[in-house]
Motif scaffolding. Sequence first.
Motif, mmCIF file in Angstrom:
data_model
loop_
_atom_site.group_PDB
_atom_site.id
_atom_site.type_symbol
_atom_site.label_atom_id
_atom_site.label_comp_id
_atom_site.label_asym_id
_atom_site.label_seq_id
_atom_site.Cartn_x
_atom_site.Cartn_y
_atom_site.Cartn_z
ATOM 1 N N ASP A 203 -2.191 -5.590 -3.654
ATOM 2 C CA ASP A 203 -2.455 -7.025 -3.652
ATOM 3 C C ASP A 203 -1.297 -7.728 -4.334
ATOM 4 O O ASP A 203 -1.121 -7.651 -5.545
ATOM 5 N N SER A 205 -0.824 -10.735 -5.037
ATOM 6 C CA SER A 205 -1.178 -11.786 -5.993
ATOM 7 C C SER A 205 -1.286 -11.232 -7.401
ATOM 8 O O SER A 205 -1.197 -11.973 -8.384
ATOM 9 N N VAL A 282 -0.072 -18.065 2.404
ATOM 10 C CA VAL A 282 -0.267 -17.252 1.206
ATOM 11 C C VAL A 282 -1.737 -16.844 1.108
ATOM 12 O O VAL A 282 -2.634 -17.685 1.130
ATOM 13 N N GLY A 283 -1.973 -15.543 1.007
ATOM 14 C CA GLY A 283 -3.323 -15.019 0.864
ATOM 15 C C GLY A 283 -4.158 -15.072 2.121
ATOM 16 O O GLY A 283 -5.359 -14.780 2.073
ATOM 17 N N GLN A 284 -3.552 -15.412 3.259
ATOM 18 C CA GLN A 284 -4.332 -15.599 4.477
ATOM 19 C C GLN A 284 -4.202 -14.465 5.474
ATOM 20 O O GLN A 284 -4.737 -14.539 6.573
ATOM 21 N N GLN A 285 -3.469 -13.400 5.113
ATOM 22 C CA GLN A 285 -3.322 -12.312 6.067
ATOM 23 C C GLN A 285 -4.656 -11.641 6.302
ATOM 24 O O GLN A 285 -5.422 -11.387 5.377
ATOM 25 N N ASP A 294 -2.015 -4.606 4.686
ATOM 26 C CA ASP A 294 -1.988 -5.900 4.002
ATOM 27 C C ASP A 294 -0.783 -5.956 3.069
ATOM 28 O O ASP A 294 -0.477 -5.001 2.373
ATOM 29 N N ASP A 296 0.258 -9.550 2.098
ATOM 30 C CA ASP A 296 0.382 -10.964 1.752
ATOM 31 C C ASP A 296 1.842 -11.379 1.932
ATOM 32 O O ASP A 296 2.512 -11.814 1.003
ATOM 33 N N ARG A 299 3.132 -14.681 0.603
ATOM 34 C CA ARG A 299 3.480 -14.743 -0.817
ATOM 35 C C ARG A 299 4.876 -14.167 -1.045
ATOM 36 O O ARG A 299 5.664 -14.699 -1.830
#
Length: 463
Positions: A203, A205, A282-285, A294, A296, A299
């Motif tokens: 992740d 983020s 951003v964060g929408q994958q 995944d 991101d 980002r």
Amino acid sequence: MRFSRRQLLQSTSCGFGSLALQALCRQQVLANQPALISDTASAAPPATKSQASQGSHPSATAKRVIFLCMSGGPAQLDTFDYKPQTGNKPHPGSVVNFAQHGESGMWVSDLLPETAKHVDKLCMLHGMHADTGIHAQSFLQLHTGERLRVRPSLGSWISYGLGSENENLPGFISLNTSKTSVYSSAFLPSIHNGTPIGVNGEDMSAATLANIASDHLPLAAKRQQLDFVQQLNRGHRTQRPIDDNLESVIQSMELGFRMQTSAPGLLDLSDETQATLDRYRVGQQAKSVGTCKDSDFGRQCLLARRFAEAGVRFIELNHGSWDQHKNHRRDLAANCAATDAPIAALLDDLQQRGLLEETLVIWGGEFGRPGLTPENKKNETGHNPAGFTFWFAGGGMKSGYVHGKTNTTGNKAVEGRVHFRDLHATILHAMGLPANELSYWYQGRDHRLTGPQGGKVAHELFA
């Protein structure tokens, strides 16, 4: 237990490791030893640039590089390499269609509608070729010029040749990393090693720069602590003048201290507008589909823009895997959907902020893929190092320009051929570095990114 300054300095010749020295120093600071600190501390020296160069060369067309690495082998015939003899479809039975875009009329597949809006910024290379279709070896060659041995990465060579634009940040940052060997500085001083942020599939983020944040001491005390340790390190270095690693340790510790105040803010996207976050997706994958992990990627692209603005010399983004053997069309569509809008947003922002002209953006992977045939009922593809596509944007390259081509099946580069050695030579040239002269003496001989054969600069790509 306390140690005198003389005892601590003597310990450097008795094999004390740097961790032990730091522990001893911390004990002294916490024990409130101001006399000891003031006796040993000295002003930190400024970060030194490479011996090979002092900043950007006047002939450079680019100051920095952003490499959009699509690991696994993107299918050139489903993205950018249009073959009209297939009836507007690159593979028989494919759901992918091509159309011409922009004033240049460049062909792009409908899987990349946002990137297609920027074709007049792109310099398309259809004649790329490599030596092997084995992932690990070709990925290593793409980054280091070598297929089998760990050698300095492209980003490390550029950092070594030019130093950093910002002494408070690394010269080479890699996002969403995979194999650390491809981002290594190897025998170059370790200050030029790729600084990783995030691991492939993690992740993003939550990704951060490791080991730069701590609250065990106030900042002023940490500065005193480091000054004391560096005094010991410099004393240790005088006894081993030919050990380049000691100088690298000194520089790395200084950089680590400076990064405590500058790096965290760059990773914090809270000062970006919601509109910007949405443009970058951003964060929408979507969740992973097949081999598409995944990452991101939006980002990553936004962080790349922020790092470029801050003066990081080489920034690599990673998205994978594009290694679609089965369910080729489904997984390829997922990869394109995850990367298309973020790349377009990055190109938009770089241009609007006046950065694209001096930033060389590169897109590509370790090889391509062969075309599907009517007999291929399983929708499977393999590896193809004989002909595939890269593109450049900015950095002094021609815009809206197509260079080279593959044969009628799209499986072999036949014109405007560019090997990885030539790609490296062209990138170094764009950065104002001598493509086949930038070298480092190691194990009895000079080593260079372009290898013993050297690389050919593709001068026809430059505006």
